[in-house]
Design an enzyme around this catalytic site. Structure first.
Site, PDB file in Angstrom:
ATOM      1  CB  CYS A 192     -24.282 -21.761 -31.929  1.00  0.00           C
ATOM      2  SG  CYS A 192     -23.561 -20.062 -32.345  1.00  0.00           S
ATOM      3  CB  THR A 194     -22.921 -16.460 -31.967  1.00  0.00           C
ATOM      4  OG1 THR A 194     -22.375 -17.260 -30.563  1.00  0.00           O
ATOM      5  CG2 THR A 194     -21.866 -15.464 -32.014  1.00  0.00           C
TER       6      THR A 194
HETATM    7  P1  5GP Z   1     -22.637 -28.654 -34.391  1.00  0.00           P
HETATM    8  O1  5GP Z   1     -21.793 -29.778 -34.965  1.00  0.00           O
HETATM    9  O2  5GP Z   1     -23.430 -29.090 -33.262  1.00  0.00           O
HETATM   10  O3  5GP Z   1     -23.615 -27.947 -35.371  1.00  0.00           O
HETATM   11  O4  5GP Z   1     -21.730 -27.581 -33.743  1.00  0.00           O
HETATM   12  C1  5GP Z   1     -20.738 -27.935 -32.929  1.00  0.00           C
HETATM   13  C2  5GP Z   1     -19.899 -26.506 -32.737  1.00  0.00           C
HETATM   14  O5  5GP Z   1     -20.697 -25.648 -31.936  1.00  0.00           O
HETATM   15  C3  5GP Z   1     -18.914 -26.823 -31.381  1.00  0.00           C
HETATM   16  O6  5GP Z   1     -17.882 -27.416 -31.983  1.00  0.00           O
HETATM   17  C4  5GP Z   1     -18.618 -25.448 -31.120  1.00  0.00           C
HETATM   18  O7  5GP Z   1     -17.591 -24.686 -32.009  1.00  0.00           O
HETATM   19  C5  5GP Z   1     -19.938 -24.917 -31.269  1.00  0.00           C
HETATM   20  N1  5GP Z   1     -20.635 -24.376 -30.196  1.00  0.00           N
HETATM   21  C6  5GP Z   1     -20.678 -25.377 -29.168  1.00  0.00           C
HETATM   22  N2  5GP Z   1     -21.335 -24.725 -28.005  1.00  0.00           N
HETATM   23  C7  5GP Z   1     -21.571 -23.355 -28.436  1.00  0.00           C
HETATM   24  C8  5GP Z   1     -22.324 -22.417 -27.717  1.00  0.00           C
HETATM   25  O8  5GP Z   1     -22.853 -22.546 -26.565  1.00  0.00           O
HETATM   26  N3  5GP Z   1     -22.087 -21.025 -28.260  1.00  0.00           N
HETATM   27  C9  5GP Z   1     -21.668 -21.246 -29.777  1.00  0.00           C
HETATM   28  N4  5GP Z   1     -21.730 -19.649 -30.242  1.00  0.00           N
HETATM   29  N5  5GP Z   1     -21.060 -21.968 -30.279  1.00  0.00           N
HETATM   30  C10 5GP Z   1     -20.967 -23.311 -29.797  1.00  0.00           C
END
Ligand code: 5GP
Length: 347
Positions: A192, A194
């Site tokens: 992400c 953001t």
């Molecule tokens: P991880 O476990 O990989 O740290 O986080 C997974 C979460 O990242 C997902 O469930 C979703 O909420 C968030 N996420 C997935 N793709 C994106 C993206 O392209 N942008 C953002 N802002 N959040 C994402």
């Protein structure tokens, strides 16, 4: 006047859990299943509260099949065809799979179409029991109205909705939206961007602590979503009060994933990308629309073997953490855990 909300907000790396004297004889006795009762539906179930993220690489039917064996759940990604979803929900009559949709009208139509084509819901275990309503920014009023509308259409399904990161929006989604579980996390995800692109977000550990407090006061639940890179982070999320923990990158690269594998000699790696990255928009929306920028990135993740390997790491970490603080089960764990603030954790 510019307002700065004071008080330090923390992330997983800012804390450790302090070990405590314990009478537990073996970590193998620790029960990491937990019983859940939901706010809006009369469902009672015993699960291991880990959820695979609804990302198109990770939230697959194969993932759901494998995680089911461990009492864990999966939010399917929203890009499956209607026929495949009908088949899946017909021939896998069990409760560990969330049907995922966003806020678009065509996604509601697709949900209704799948639901319509399922055999009689009265039959044992059949039907869409769980729905995940997922948008990047859960702060819009139209989102709360949308969740409410799905609640009215599916009064008997467990509904998880998000993402948000502050208590007032948790209450709003639980009370006005009719959600049972609110998904927490703005900006912590591994792919992400953001925080970098928009400057918006909230440190995930503090978000979990504050949102859990709001949800539990209303008999609702939260799912901590994003930012867990190790089983220790999963442990900290539960200690902070998360009822469920959602994982993307930790499950990425396992056998059960879908997507583009790259081969280098004997080794392979999976292209794992954010759902609002350029790669995802190329795959599903025909490119990045010109009114928005991408808020996700891509990376390659080495092959990790079957997801059971990762499950074992996580459940092992959780059991051991419970033993370190003297908790007999996951339910007691947050009550037994005390965080200590550290500069930054160095592994
Ligand atoms: P991880 O476990 O990989 O740290 O986080 C997974 C979460 O990242 C997902 O469930 C979703 O909420 C968030 N996420 C997935 N793709 C994106 C993206 O392209 N942008 C953002 N802002 N959040 C994402």
């Amino acid at each position: 006047m510019v307002i700065i909300a004071d008080g330090i907000k923390l992330d997983f790396d800012d804390v450790l859990i302090r070990p405590k004297r314990s009478t537990l004889t073996s970590r193998s006795r620790v029960d990491i299943r937990k019983e859940y009762h939901y706010l809006h539906v009369p469902v009672k179930e015993l699960v291991v509260p880990i959820v695979a993220a609804n990302m198109d690489t990770v939230g697959t039917m194969e993932m759901s099949d494998s995680l089911h064996d461990y009492g864990m759940q999966t939010c399917l990604h929203k890009f499956y065809e209607v026929d495949d979803l009908v088949d899946y929900f017909t021939f896998h009559p069990r409760r560990n799979t969330f049907y995922t949709l966003g806020i678009k009208e065509e996604e509601v139509d697709k949900l209704l179409e799948v639901d319509d084509q399922l055999p009689d819901i009265e039959e044992e275990g059949l039907g869409i029991h769980k729905i995940c309503i997922d948008v990047a920014n859960g702060y819009q009023k139209v989102f709360v109205d949308h969740v409410k509308r799905i609640r009215e259409m599916f009064p008997e399904s467990v509904i998880m909705a998000g993402n948000v990161c502050t208590p007032e929006m948790v209450s709003e989604l639980l009370i006005s939206g009719g959600a049972d579980i609110v998904k927490i996390g703005i900006g912590p995800g591994s792919v992400c961007t953001t925080r970098m692109v928009t400057g918006c977000g909230y440190p995930q550990l503090s978000a979990i602590i504050e949102c859990a407090d709001a949800a539990h006061g209303l008999n609702g639940h939260i799912c901590a979503d994003g930012g867990c890179r190790t089983s220790g982070d999963v442990v900290k999320a539960f200690a902070a009060g998360a009822d469920f923990v959602m994982l993307g990158s930790m499950f990425a690269g396992t056998e059960e994933c879908e997507g583009k594998w790259e081969y280098e000699g004997e080794n392979k790696s999976l292209k794992f990308y954010g759902m609002s990255s350029e790669d995802a928009m190329d795959a599903h929306n025909g490119g990045v629309g010109n009114y928005r920028t991408s808020e996700g990135k891509s990376m390659f993740v080495d092959y990790k073997g079957p997801v059971s390997n990762i499950v074992q790491q996580i459940t092992g970490g959780l059991r051991s953490a419970c033993a370190y603080v003297g908790a007999r089960n996951l339910k007691d764990f947050p009550k037994c855990a005390t965080f200590v603030r550290v500069g930054r954790v160095h592994y």
